[in-house]
Design a protein around this motif. Structure first.
Motif, PDB file in Angstrom:
ATOM      1  N   GLY A   1      83.722 111.627  53.954  1.00 26.08           N
ATOM      2  CA  GLY A   1      85.085 111.158  54.170  1.00 26.08           C
ATOM      3  C   GLY A   1      85.162 109.931  55.058  1.00 26.08           C
ATOM      4  N   TYR A   2      84.257 109.807  56.034  1.00 21.95           N
ATOM      5  CA  TYR A   2      84.326 108.674  56.964  1.00 21.95           C
ATOM      6  C   TYR A   2      83.960 107.360  56.282  1.00 21.95           C
ATOM      7  CZ  TYR A   2      83.437 105.715  61.016  1.00 21.95           C
ATOM      8  OH  TYR A   2      83.453 104.684  61.921  1.00 21.95           O
ATOM      9  N   PHE A   3      82.878 107.329  55.537  1.00 21.40           N
ATOM     10  CA  PHE A   3      82.429 106.083  54.927  1.00 21.40           C
ATOM     11  C   PHE A   3      83.227 105.736  53.673  1.00 21.40           C
ATOM     12  CE2 PHE A   3      78.717 107.309  57.432  1.00 21.40           C
ATOM     13  CZ  PHE A   3      78.477 106.128  58.113  1.00 21.40           C
ATOM     14  N   GLY A   4      83.676 106.764  52.916  1.00 18.93           N
ATOM     15  CA  GLY A   4      84.530 106.517  51.765  1.00 18.93           C
ATOM     16  C   GLY A   4      83.873 105.645  50.707  1.00 18.93           C
ATOM     17  N   GLY A   5      84.685 105.126  49.814  1.00 20.28           N
ATOM     18  CA  GLY A   5      84.207 104.200  48.797  1.00 20.28           C
ATOM     19  C   GLY A   5      83.126 104.785  47.909  1.00 20.28           C
ATOM     20  N   ALA A   6      82.086 104.001  47.643  1.00 21.53           N
ATOM     21  CA  ALA A   6      81.007 104.412  46.755  1.00 21.53           C
ATOM     22  C   ALA A   6      80.229 105.587  47.339  1.00 21.53           C
ATOM     23  CB  ALA A   6      80.067 103.230  46.492  1.00 21.53           C
ATOM     24  N   VAL A   7      80.046 105.585  48.669  1.00 23.45           N
ATOM     25  CA  VAL A   7      79.325 106.690  49.308  1.00 23.45           C
ATOM     26  C   VAL A   7      80.051 108.007  49.077  1.00 23.45           C
ATOM     27  CG1 VAL A   7      78.524 107.615  51.512  1.00 23.45           C
ATOM     28  CG2 VAL A   7      78.326 105.162  51.040  1.00 23.45           C
ATOM     29  N   ASP A   8      81.359 108.005  49.307  1.00 23.72           N
ATOM     30  CA  ASP A   8      82.163 109.210  49.108  1.00 23.72           C
ATOM     31  C   ASP A   8      82.157 109.632  47.643  1.00 23.72           C
ATOM     32  OD1 ASP A   8      84.102 111.241  49.832  1.00 23.72           O
ATOM     33  OD2 ASP A   8      85.573 109.992  48.818  1.00 23.72           O
ATOM     34  N   ASN A   9      82.237 108.692  46.736  1.00 22.83           N
ATOM     35  CA  ASN A   9      82.271 109.002  45.309  1.00 22.83           C
ATOM     36  C   ASN A   9      80.967 109.669  44.861  1.00 22.83           C
ATOM     37  OD1 ASN A   9      83.447 108.984  42.729  1.00 22.83           O
ATOM     38  ND2 ASN A   9      82.352 107.112  42.190  1.00 22.83           N
ATOM     39  N   VAL A  10      79.833 109.113  45.269  1.00 18.45           N
ATOM     40  CA  VAL A  10      78.536 109.678  44.877  1.00 18.45           C
ATOM     41  C   VAL A  10      78.336 111.065  45.477  1.00 18.45           C
ATOM     42  CG1 VAL A  10      76.039 109.395  45.082  1.00 18.45           C
ATOM     43  CG2 VAL A  10      77.466 107.423  44.535  1.00 18.45           C
ATOM     44  N   MET A  11      78.651 111.210  46.758  1.00 15.56           N
ATOM     45  CA  MET A  11      78.440 112.497  47.430  1.00 15.56           C
ATOM     46  C   MET A  11      79.326 113.582  46.853  1.00 15.56           C
ATOM     47  SD  MET A  11      78.000 111.242  51.406  1.00 15.56           S
ATOM     48  CE  MET A  11      77.555 112.873  52.005  1.00 15.56           C
ATOM     49  N   GLN A  12      80.575 113.267  46.554  1.00 23.44           N
ATOM     50  CA  GLN A  12      81.477 114.282  46.015  1.00 23.44           C
ATOM     51  C   GLN A  12      81.163 114.634  44.567  1.00 23.44           C
ATOM     52  OE1 GLN A  12      83.577 116.084  47.899  1.00 23.44           O
ATOM     53  NE2 GLN A  12      82.585 114.890  49.519  1.00 23.44           N
ATOM     54  N   ARG A  13      80.692 113.662  43.785  1.00 28.53           N
ATOM     55  CA  ARG A  13      80.292 113.992  42.412  1.00 28.53           C
ATOM     56  C   ARG A  13      79.083 114.918  42.413  1.00 28.53           C
ATOM     57  NH1 ARG A  13      84.119 111.299  42.597  1.00 28.53           N
ATOM     58  NH2 ARG A  13      84.842 113.399  43.043  1.00 28.53           N
ATOM     59  N   PHE A  14      78.163 114.689  43.330  1.00 26.97           N
ATOM     60  CA  PHE A  14      77.002 115.572  43.456  1.00 26.97           C
ATOM     61  C   PHE A  14      77.427 116.985  43.845  1.00 26.97           C
ATOM     62  CE2 PHE A  14      73.716 117.422  46.270  1.00 26.97           C
ATOM     63  CZ  PHE A  14      72.685 117.554  45.341  1.00 26.97           C
ATOM     64  N   ALA A  15      78.371 117.094  44.780  1.00 25.47           N
ATOM     65  CA  ALA A  15      78.870 118.410  45.189  1.00 25.47           C
ATOM     66  C   ALA A  15      79.575 119.119  44.039  1.00 25.47           C
ATOM     67  CB  ALA A  15      79.812 118.256  46.384  1.00 25.47           C
ATOM     68  N   GLU A  16      80.321 118.370  43.217  1.00 30.45           N
ATOM     69  CA  GLU A  16      81.020 118.980  42.089  1.00 30.45           C
ATOM     70  C   GLU A  16      80.038 119.478  41.031  1.00 30.45           C
ATOM     71  OE1 GLU A  16      83.752 116.124  40.672  1.00 30.45           O
ATOM     72  OE2 GLU A  16      85.084 116.246  42.424  1.00 30.45           O
ATOM     73  N   ILE A  17      78.937 118.762  40.850  1.00 33.68           N
ATOM     74  CA  ILE A  17      77.915 119.223  39.888  1.00 33.68           C
ATOM     75  C   ILE A  17      77.326 120.550  40.342  1.00 33.68           C
ATOM     76  CG2 ILE A  17      75.635 118.715  38.942  1.00 33.68           C
ATOM     77  CD1 ILE A  17      76.417 115.759  38.969  1.00 33.68           C
ATOM     78  N   LEU A  18      76.992 120.645  41.627  1.00 35.67           N
ATOM     79  CA  LEU A  18      76.440 121.899  42.147  1.00 35.67           C
ATOM     80  C   LEU A  18      77.466 123.027  42.066  1.00 35.67           C
ATOM     81  CD1 LEU A  18      74.435 120.792  45.323  1.00 35.67           C
ATOM     82  CD2 LEU A  18      73.548 121.430  43.080  1.00 35.67           C
ATOM     83  N   ASN A  19      78.719 122.712  42.368  1.00 35.21           N
ATOM     84  CA  ASN A  19      79.760 123.738  42.337  1.00 35.21           C
ATOM     85  C   ASN A  19      80.047 124.212  40.921  1.00 35.21           C
ATOM     86  OD1 ASN A  19      81.733 125.339  43.703  1.00 35.21           O
ATOM     87  ND2 ASN A  19      83.320 123.972  42.923  1.00 35.21           N
ATOM     88  N   GLY A  20      79.737 123.392  39.916  1.00 32.44           N
ATOM     89  CA  GLY A  20      79.970 123.783  38.532  1.00 32.44           C
ATOM     90  C   GLY A  20      78.944 124.761  37.992  1.00 32.44           C
TER      91      GLY A  20
END
Length: 354
Positions: free
Chosen positions: A177-196
């Motif tokens: 959340g702090y860095f946002g942008g591309a960093v936030d997008n990549v990290m959250q997509r990875f988390a969503e893959i694991l959560n799926g």
């Protein structure tokens, strides 16, 4: 024409005047000693009877998990075939007609009362001085000792869930959340893959690589157990990272990690602690469910889920076997939920109105 004014000294007494409407005067404001935020939280938590009751139950269950294994001289893995399927028998209490070792069994000829501790014809059985407080299972193992050993597993899972949330999930969400942008997008997509990926699939795949046990369950929690905390931490970060105190720290040259963990983290501890408390019963239930379907700790080690699974097979003939682990598991999960609800209201009293 001149007038002479004579000045006379007038003396006023205390009872010459009285205040009009004295009975309608408001009370004088009192000044109360200020208290810190954490003292205020603790004060509200103490007033929540449900949370205090839950905390007391957790403390008692934890105490029994520590000392209960050593209370009656039996071990969790000792098998005595001659003592199999013995109903609960407790000293002193047996004298009032309950927990005396007797049980009703349904047979083809109807329900009959059976007490395997004593012989029907008066002969000695060798069990006259034997006591099993929760009874024994089909292999002659003490259910009392195995129940508290299984409680240790559940409390271990609770501790692991807290550690994973606070160490990995919290850091992951704050940084994303702090860095946002591309960093936030990549990290959250990875988390969503694991959560799926369903946790049951993850545990099954881990069992192929590792053997069933606590290590497998721990790894499964480490893979997906932090997703919820990641979302909470990220949401709190997005709300606070543009505040004035963060801008001031950044202007003064503070590093990113200092701002994240020294400036922002203390301001979101309430939401973090609340979410952690609610994740504990979910982790305990997950372990119990995996043990119930045979993916938990291997025998002879016991967990509450495996005890319920084993007792379920004999539920129609010996229902007492399932009572103790079910009650302990239910009280443990309910207590954590009640405590978590009280902690949420203590940190944010407005949440109680929603």
């Amino acid at each position: 024409m001149s007038k002479e004014f004579v000045t006379e000294s007038i003396e006023f007494l205390e009872n010459d005047f009285e205040l009009v409407g004295e009975e309608n005067l408001t009370n004088i404001d009192r000044i109360y000693a200020s208290q810190s935020y954490w003292k205020d939280v603790l004060s509200r938590l103490k007033k929540n009877k449900g949370a205090i009751l839950g905390l007391i139950c957790i403390i008692l269950i934890t105490f029994m998990a520590v000392v209960g294994v050593w209370m009656n001289g039996h071990t969790y893995d000792s098998q005595t075939i001659a003592h199999q399927n013995l109903a609960p028998r407790i000293p002193l209490i047996e004298n009032i007609g309950i927990f005396d070792g007797g049980e009703k069994m349904n047979t083809s000829q109807g329900a009959i009362e059976v007490n395997k501790y004593v012989s029907a014809n008066g002969s000695k059985t060798g069990l006259e001085d034997t006591y099993y407080w929760f009874g024994t299972d089909v292999l002659g193992r003490d259910i009392f000792t195995r129940t508290w050993m299984g409680t240790r597993i559940s409390l271990y899972i609770a501790l692991i869930a807290v550690a994973i949330d606070m160490i990995f999930g919290l850091s992951y969400g704050l940084i994303s959340g702090y860095f946002g942008g591309a960093v936030d997008n990549v990290m959250q997509r990875f988390a969503e893959i694991l959560n799926g990926i369903p946790s049951l699939v993850i545990v099954t795949l881990l069992i192929i690589v590792l053997r069933p046990g606590l290590l497998t369950i721990t790894f499964s929690l480490m893979i997906t157990g932090w997703i919820g905390m990641n979302r909470i931490a990220r949401a709190q970060m997005l709300k606070l990272k543009e505040q004035e105190f963060v801008l001031a720290s950044r202007t003064l040259g503070a590093k990113s990690l200092f701002i994240i963990f020294k400036e922002i983290l203390p301001n979101i501890l309430g939401a973090i602690i609340t979410n952690t408390m609610f994740s504990i019963p979910n982790a305990i239930f997950t372990e119990a469910f995996l043990a119930f379907i045979g993916l938990g700790v291997p025998a002879p080690m016991a967990s509450l889920g495996s005890l319920i699974s084993d007792a379920f097979k004999s539920f129609t003939t010996h229902p007492y076997m399932i009572v103790a682990p079910v009650i302990v598991l239910a009280i443990l999960m309910l207590s954590f939920n009640m405590l978590a609800d009280g902690v949420r209201d203590a940190f944010d009293p407005k949440m109680k109105e929603m």
